[in-house]
Design a protein around this motif. Structure first.
Motif, PDB file in Angstrom:
ATOM      1  N   LEU A  59      -3.493   5.793   1.604  1.00 14.11           N
ATOM      2  CA  LEU A  59      -2.672   4.598   1.429  1.00 14.11           C
ATOM      3  C   LEU A  59      -1.414   4.650   2.286  1.00 14.11           C
ATOM      4  O   LEU A  59      -0.949   3.622   2.777  1.00 14.11           O
ATOM      5  CB  LEU A  59      -2.312   4.410  -0.043  1.00 14.11           C
ATOM      6  CG  LEU A  59      -3.346   3.635  -0.886  1.00 14.11           C
ATOM      7  CD1 LEU A  59      -4.634   4.434  -1.012  1.00 14.11           C
ATOM      8  CD2 LEU A  59      -2.795   3.319  -2.273  1.00 14.11           C
ATOM      9  N   LEU A  93       0.832  -1.204   0.000  1.00 15.80           N
ATOM     10  CA  LEU A  93       0.000   0.000   0.000  1.00 15.80           C
ATOM     11  C   LEU A  93       0.869   1.257   0.000  1.00 15.80           C
ATOM     12  O   LEU A  93       0.562   2.243  -0.686  1.00 15.80           O
ATOM     13  CB  LEU A  93      -0.927   0.002   1.217  1.00 15.80           C
ATOM     14  CG  LEU A  93      -2.064  -1.017   1.201  1.00 15.80           C
ATOM     15  CD1 LEU A  93      -2.848  -0.970   2.514  1.00 15.80           C
ATOM     16  CD2 LEU A  93      -3.016  -0.766   0.025  1.00 15.80           C
ATOM     17  N   TYR A 130      -1.032  -3.648  -6.762  1.00 16.93           N
ATOM     18  CA  TYR A 130      -2.228  -4.164  -6.084  1.00 16.93           C
ATOM     19  C   TYR A 130      -2.463  -5.633  -6.443  1.00 16.93           C
ATOM     20  O   TYR A 130      -2.899  -6.425  -5.595  1.00 16.93           O
ATOM     21  CB  TYR A 130      -3.454  -3.334  -6.454  1.00 16.93           C
ATOM     22  CG  TYR A 130      -4.671  -3.721  -5.645  1.00 16.93           C
ATOM     23  CD1 TYR A 130      -4.686  -3.528  -4.270  1.00 16.93           C
ATOM     24  CD2 TYR A 130      -5.783  -4.293  -6.250  1.00 16.93           C
ATOM     25  CE1 TYR A 130      -5.790  -3.891  -3.516  1.00 16.93           C
ATOM     26  CE2 TYR A 130      -6.885  -4.653  -5.503  1.00 16.93           C
ATOM     27  CZ  TYR A 130      -6.895  -4.452  -4.131  1.00 16.93           C
ATOM     28  OH  TYR A 130      -7.981  -4.817  -3.391  1.00 16.93           O
TER      29      TYR A 130
END
Length: 375
Positions: A343, A267, A283
């Motif tokens: 994030l 992240l 991701y």
């Protein structure tokens, strides 16, 4: 899975701001926390199979209400009751209320539970790829932006009804009769350590993940097609990771902790990614890592729990995680302040949660390793 990754996009299409969407997700995570605990406690008494069926039927009905009108007074409560949009992880079906308890009741040994949960997580993530594919279809439907979403929500509702019918075929071993009103002291002591870690990690996930589809849209101007491709890839990689977890016989606690730390690291890397392909690829790789960790972590989470507490314990752990994910209410504010902030903060908290997980449960792990083996 389609509902999970498209909820924030749909609410944005209806004109809601990121701040309001974040508050909707706050309500959503709060609702599913209470819903999961109720189903877990019910499962301890009447069987986990029945709680799984209810876990499908109620959101299926809520989806019908969601697509019946554009009135926010109906749409927002319906979105909350679906209980499906709390996180955009790669294996939503693997976290259905009662599933962990059902596996724990049917199989006793740690590695066997990891294998079973790994297979379930792998299949769930593989099926979850269909959610990304459904979202990709959005750009090709002829009904208009809002009605395209409505049509696909209707498909999702039908799939949930079908899932409930499938669960009727599931076998469940008869368990011990519930002997306490809530939970034994030993079970409560053990899960309190799991909850402490899950709370920190869950708060990080709540900041970073629920609005991630909207983050891709606002940060990189990604279309539903591109977002669907990314989440399809993440689901497929999660499925592969969970399958590989069934082939790994190493220490489950160490794997569970390490993969959670790495989830946070991915992240953080996404937060500073300058390009959509790089952020999407990170991701997808994070999905693989999460897939390896999930079955190991789930098996560890019930290791120190009495059999007649499986449902309540697993649901209580989920409740703590969900309540901590109410940090999603803050996610919208951070997103309006800076694209990187949700994030960055979320990734750091999840990494620290992985460290805390190993620290708190290591003592029991060491005691298990010191036990003399019997011939």
């Amino acid at each position: 899975m389609f509902v999970t990754i498209s909820s924030s996009l749909y609410l944005s299409t209806l004109g809601l701001s990121p701040v309001i969407i974040g508050l909707v997700f706050l309500g959503m995570t709060g609702y599913i926390a209470g819903f999961s605990l109720s189903l877990g406690m019910l499962g301890d008494r009447v069987g986990y199979k029945k709680s799984l069926i209810l876990g499908d039927l109620i959101p299926a009905i809520a989806l019908i209400l969601l697509i019946s009108t554009r009135n926010p007074l109906v749409v927002i409560p319906s979105a909350i009751i679906t209980g499906l949009g709390g996180t955009a992880g790669g294996a939503r079906g693997a976290f259905s209320p009662g599933l962990t308890a059902l596996v724990a009741r049917n199989w006793k040994e740690d590695q066997e539970r990891v294998r079973r949960l790994g297979k379930l997580t792998s299949i769930s993530a593989l099926a979850g790829a269909g959610g990304g594919i459904l979202l990709s279809f959005h750009d090709y439907l002829p009904f208009g932006n809002v009605n395209d979403f409505r049509f696909l929500f209707g498909v999702a509702s039908g799939l949930l009804f079908a899932s409930a019918l499938c669960i009727l075929k599931v076998e469940e071993r008869r368990g011990e009769r519930k002997s306490t009103k809530f939970m034994t002291k030993g079970s409560l002591r053990y899960i309190s350590k799991v909850i402490a870690s899950n709370t920190l990690s869950g708060a990080g996930v709540g900041l970073a993940i629920p609005l991630l589809p909207l983050w891709f849209n606002l940060r990189f101007h990604a279309s539903p097609l591109m977002i669907g491709v990314i989440f399809t890839g993440a689901s497929l990689s999660t499925s592969l990771g969970s399958y590989i977890a069934t082939r790994i016989s190493r220490n489950p606690l160490r794997l569970a902790s390490l993969t959670r730390i790495m989830n946070g690291g991915f992240l953080l890397a996404m937060a500073i990614s300058p390009l959509l392909p790089l952020a999407g690829a990170l991701y997808v790789v994070r999905g693989f890592n999460a897939g390896v960790g999930m079955p190991n972590r789930t098996a560890i989470n019930v290791r120190g729990v009495s059999e007649d507490d499986f449902g309540t314990a697993s649901s209580l752990q989920g409740v703590a995680t969900r309540l901590s994910q109410m940090s999603s209410g803050l996610s919208g504010y951070l997103l309006e302040e800076s694209f990187a902030l949700p994030l960055e903060v979320g990734g750091m908290m999840q990494a620290l949660g992985g460290i805390l997980y190993y620290t708190l449960l290591r003592e029991r792990e060491e005691r298990r390793e010191e036990k003399p083996k019997t011939v």
